[in-house]
Design a protein around this motif. Structure first.
Motif, PDB file in Angstrom:
ATOM      1  N   GLY A   1      63.837  12.117  65.610  1.00 24.08           N
ATOM      2  CA  GLY A   1      62.607  11.371  65.895  1.00 24.08           C
ATOM      3  C   GLY A   1      61.336  12.128  65.545  1.00 24.08           C
ATOM      4  O   GLY A   1      60.339  11.527  65.107  1.00 24.08           O
TER       5      GLY A   1
ATOM      6  N   SER B   1      51.311   9.580  64.778  1.00 18.19           N
ATOM      7  CA  SER B   1      52.134   9.488  63.563  1.00 18.19           C
ATOM      8  C   SER B   1      51.686   8.310  62.704  1.00 18.19           C
ATOM      9  O   SER B   1      51.928   8.289  61.503  1.00 18.19           O
TER      10      SER B   1
ATOM     11  N   ARG C   1      59.070  11.968  62.295  1.00 17.00           N
ATOM     12  CA  ARG C   1      58.117  10.879  62.012  1.00 17.00           C
ATOM     13  C   ARG C   1      56.700  11.434  61.882  1.00 17.00           C
ATOM     14  O   ARG C   1      55.816  10.756  61.382  1.00 17.00           O
TER      15      ARG C   1
ATOM     16  N   LYS D   1      51.084  11.927  70.884  1.00 13.96           N
ATOM     17  CA  LYS D   1      51.740  12.524  69.720  1.00 13.96           C
ATOM     18  C   LYS D   1      52.394  11.434  68.860  1.00 13.96           C
ATOM     19  O   LYS D   1      52.244  11.412  67.636  1.00 13.96           O
ATOM     20  N   GLU D   2      53.103  10.535  69.522  1.00 17.28           N
ATOM     21  CA  GLU D   2      53.807   9.493  68.770  1.00 17.28           C
ATOM     22  C   GLU D   2      52.817   8.535  68.103  1.00 17.28           C
ATOM     23  O   GLU D   2      53.034   8.102  66.973  1.00 17.28           O
TER      24      GLU D   2
HETATM   25  P1  AMP Z   1      65.531  12.700  68.915  1.00 15.83           P
HETATM   26  O1  AMP Z   1      66.077  13.850  69.727  1.00 15.83           O
HETATM   27  O2  AMP Z   1      65.959  12.717  67.508  1.00 15.83           O
HETATM   28  O3  AMP Z   1      65.701  11.385  69.579  1.00 15.83           O
HETATM   29  O4  AMP Z   1      63.979  12.940  68.840  1.00 15.83           O
HETATM   30  C1  AMP Z   1      63.142  12.808  69.959  1.00 15.83           C
HETATM   31  C2  AMP Z   1      61.811  13.384  69.618  1.00 15.83           C
HETATM   32  O5  AMP Z   1      61.213  12.598  68.602  1.00 15.83           O
HETATM   33  C3  AMP Z   1      60.897  13.381  70.792  1.00 15.83           C
HETATM   34  O6  AMP Z   1      60.188  14.593  70.843  1.00 15.83           O
HETATM   35  C4  AMP Z   1      59.965  12.252  70.457  1.00 15.83           C
HETATM   36  O7  AMP Z   1      58.685  12.387  71.049  1.00 15.83           O
HETATM   37  C5  AMP Z   1      59.874  12.351  68.980  1.00 15.83           C
HETATM   38  N1  AMP Z   1      59.381  11.127  68.389  1.00 15.83           N
HETATM   39  C6  AMP Z   1      59.871   9.879  68.493  1.00 15.83           C
HETATM   40  N2  AMP Z   1      59.080   8.998  67.852  1.00 15.83           N
HETATM   41  C7  AMP Z   1      58.049   9.709  67.317  1.00 15.83           C
HETATM   42  C8  AMP Z   1      56.889   9.388  66.547  1.00 15.83           C
HETATM   43  N3  AMP Z   1      56.610   8.122  66.189  1.00 15.83           N
HETATM   44  N4  AMP Z   1      56.088  10.383  66.173  1.00 15.83           N
HETATM   45  C9  AMP Z   1      56.344  11.659  66.523  1.00 15.83           C
HETATM   46  N5  AMP Z   1      57.390  12.027  67.261  1.00 15.83           N
HETATM   47  C10 AMP Z   1      58.248  11.067  67.655  1.00 15.83           C
END
Ligand code: AMP
Length: 634
Positions: free
Chosen positions: A345, A282, A348, A278-279
């Motif tokens: 996150g 992006s 993104r 998934k990441e």
């Molecule tokens: P947070 O709670 O704001 O730290 O967000 C965490 C979430 O953001 C998790 O589900 C991560 O998998 C997602 N996340 C972090 N980096 C990416 C990325 N490059 N693309 C998509 N999702 C991301």
């Protein structure tokens, strides 16, 4: 209401001394601490260079605790003693969390007294309240900050969700205090994000903050006017986040690979792979998930960004429904929205950005790291609140003066010059005069508060106007001007208008008063209004008594020969009567009303008893002026 607060002059620091203050994003999953160094906000890292601190605390049998990364692994091995996502329990009672399923903790009802009704958790190290758990996280961040900055902090701005109620906010404040942090202010998370993008520099506007984290989604509609953000509405889903996107992708992979139901270990392995994919998607058009499972099966599935967007479209749609609802609640349309900020996150993901951009018909603000934007905004606010203002910085979110600004007059009374709730910037002036003959200096004492007596108000600054040419009492005209600029800085100047001598002082704001302190000061003033009026009347009478004694004495010094001995004796007795009544006026065993009446009578008696003397002095000075002059010269 945004507040203007002003420091005791002794408390303000030298202008060039940088006061260390931090912004803290106390998150459900991760927490961060940031500061402003050399005018640039930055997230601080621990000794291993990591900026995120997992919001996890593991209690150990010896009473100690592991915090952050050290506690992470124990989530599965020692779940009862490893507290994750404690933010959900802050300020909450047992009933509030009953609906949250699968919590591994032994909860204890906090009870009204000790626990304020908040749930507590039974651990090997004893019963812990969510406040204590959060305090462990905050204390770790504080240590990280002090190690990185090399000194103690003067305070911190801590962010809370916009929807947090009083109990949740209070619990957050308590946790900070327990961690030894001085809370400069709690700031709502969306407002912090808006500040990080400098949106508070504009004049007016409506902004949307779209925050998609790992497990929660929040949407906030903010309105900025006169530098103050108001939260118009909030919405979202506390069980929707990036993790759900992992889950969809996991299902897609198992389907494509034709996998039978998996063991727990294989599920965990593949979930991690799904999250990585998934990441990666992006920033990549496609990626391949490859894994060899414990079951022996080999997985190899290629996913394109387009497919990923399609299979997760229902999740995106769910967030957009919440956005629509929040817009309706705020009673604003897409056209009213001046900007959109992305936080979390999971924002993104490009298809999230597209969906948000298409809905609001604008490109969302996204160039600050969405995981750090809240902490950075909090740091900017903390830096301002600590009094570190760089040239060009916009000053604080101020709109009105919370407490009146006044000046001390004779007898320890307060004359209000700028009344409370005046909008800033503002300026007011008032004229004063000298009290004694030949007085060449005037002390200006600047005070803040609603009460009538200086002793009940807050002292802000003192300075002296010197070099007033000697004149008779009451002849000098001294104009005192109070000016509060848009930045909340108070300047006071005093100018004797005949001679032009001038003195001034600037009082630096330090935000020393909390909202509750302002409320207390106001309440005090309401409660004591009657007492204050009586006290004021008495003080005024005492000032009048002193003035008339001084004036009579200087007249006697100049012109005793105008009185015979008997008349001199009579005036001396009346003066003694005023002195006695003045002394008695301080006797608090007598009620203030009667003391004032006795003093008033004595003052009036002296005034009447010196009328004849005053008339003779007038005659004498007229004769002196006329002596030797022809009528046409007069
Ligand atoms: P947070 O709670 O704001 O730290 O967000 C965490 C979430 O953001 C998790 O589900 C991560 O998998 C997602 N996340 C972090 N980096 C990416 C990325 N490059 N693309 C998509 N999702 C991301």
């Amino acid at each position: 209401m945004a507040l203007l607060q002003i420091s005791e002059p002794g408390m303000s620091t030298a202008p060039h001394q940088h006061r260390l203050a931090v912004g803290i994003d106390l998150g459900t999953t991760n927490s961060l601490v940031a500061t402003v160094r050399h005018s640039i906000p930055e997230v601080l890292t621990d000794e291993d260079g990591r900026s995120l601190l997992p919001s996890i605390v593991r209690y150990l049998p010896n009473g100690h605790a592991n915090i952050g990364y050290k506690a992470m692994a124990a989530r599965t091995t020692d779940p009862k003693n490893t507290v994750v996502s404690v933010k959900r329990f802050m300020g909450r009672g047992l009933k509030d969390i009953a609906h949250v399923e699968n919590l591994p903790y032994d909860f204890v009802d906090g009870g009204r007294e000790g626990g304020h009704g908040m749930v507590q958790l039974k651990t090997v190290a004893g019963v812990k309240s969510p406040v204590e758990v959060s305090a462990q996280i905050l204390a770790t961040l504080r240590q990280t900050a002090e190690d990185a900055l090399g000194d103690e902090l003067v305070g911190a701005v801590i962010t809370v969700p916009a929807y947090f109620d009083d109990a949740q906010r209070q619990a957050t404040k308590d946790a900070a205090q327990l961690a030894g942090l001085n809370v400069l202010r709690l700031l709502s998370e969306p407002t912090a994000a808006a500040i990080a993008y400098g949106l508070d520099h504009g004049k007016e506007g409506v902004f949307a903050v779209y925050d998609l984290g790992g497990g929660t989604f929040d949407i906030s509609i903010l309105k900025l006017s006169k530098g103050v953000f108001e939260v118009l509405s909030t919405g979202g889903d506390s069980a929707l986040g990036g993790d759900d996107f992992d889950q969809r992708l996991f299902c897609y992979i198992t389907q494509q690979a034709g996998l039978a139901p998996l063991s727990d270990v294989d599920t965990a392995t593949l979930m991690v792979k799904a999250r990585q994919a998934k990441e990666l998607l992006s920033t990549n058009e496609e990626t391949t998930v490859e894994a060899i499972l414990k079951s022996g099966e080999v997985v190899q599935v290629t996913i394109t960004a387009k497919t990923f967007a399609e299979i997760t479209q229902p999740l995106v749609a769910k967030t957009m429904n919440a956005v629509r609802k929040a817009m309706r609640d705020a009673d604003v349309s897409v056209e009213d929205v001046d900007g959109v900020v992305l936080v979390g996150g999971a924002t993104r993901m490009p298809h999230i950005r597209r969906a948000v951009g298409d809905f609001f018909k604008t490109i969302p603000h996204a160039n600050i790291d969405p995981d750090k934007v809240v902490a950075l905004g909090a740091a900017i606010q903390a830096n301002l609140l600590a009094g570190n203002r760089a040239a060009g910085d916009d000053w604080l979110l101020l709109d009105v003066i919370p407490l009146s600004l006044g000046i001390e007059t004779m007898g320890g009374l307060v004359e209000k010059i700028i009344p409370r709730n005046s909008t800033i910037p503002c300026a007011r002036a008032q004229e004063f005069t000298t009290f004694k003959d030949g007085q060449t200096a005037l002390a200006v004492h600047v005070v803040q508060g609603e009460r009538e007596l200086v002793s009940d108000c807050r002292s802000l600054a003192r300075f002296e106007l010197r070099g007033i040419p000697p004149m008779a009492a009451g002849a000098a005209r001294i104009r005192v001007t109070y000016q509060v600029d848009a930045d909340g800085l108070l300047s006071v100047s005093a100018r004797e208008t005949r001679s032009g001598v001038e003195a001034s002082i600037t009082v630096k704001p330090s935000y020393g008063l909390g909202d509750d302190e302002v409320a207390r000061m106001l309440q005090d003033s309401y409660n004591s209004a009657q007492v204050d009026m009586v006290a004021r009347a008495l003080r005024e009478e005492q000032v009048e008594a002193e003035r008339i004694l001084l004036a009579t004495q200087s007249a006697l010094d100049a012109d005793t020969e105008l009185l015979d001995e008997e008349e001199q004796g009579a005036i001396a007795r009346l003066m003694q009567g005023v002195r006695d009544a003045t002394a008695r006026s301080n006797d608090t065993s007598i009620d203030a009303d009667s003391r004032q009446n006795v003093l008033h009578d004595a003052v009036q008696a002296l005034a009447r008893g010196t009328e004849e003397f005053a008339a003779r002095r007038m005659d004498k000075s007229v004769r002196k002026v006329l002596a030797g002059k022809a009528l046409d010269q007069v």
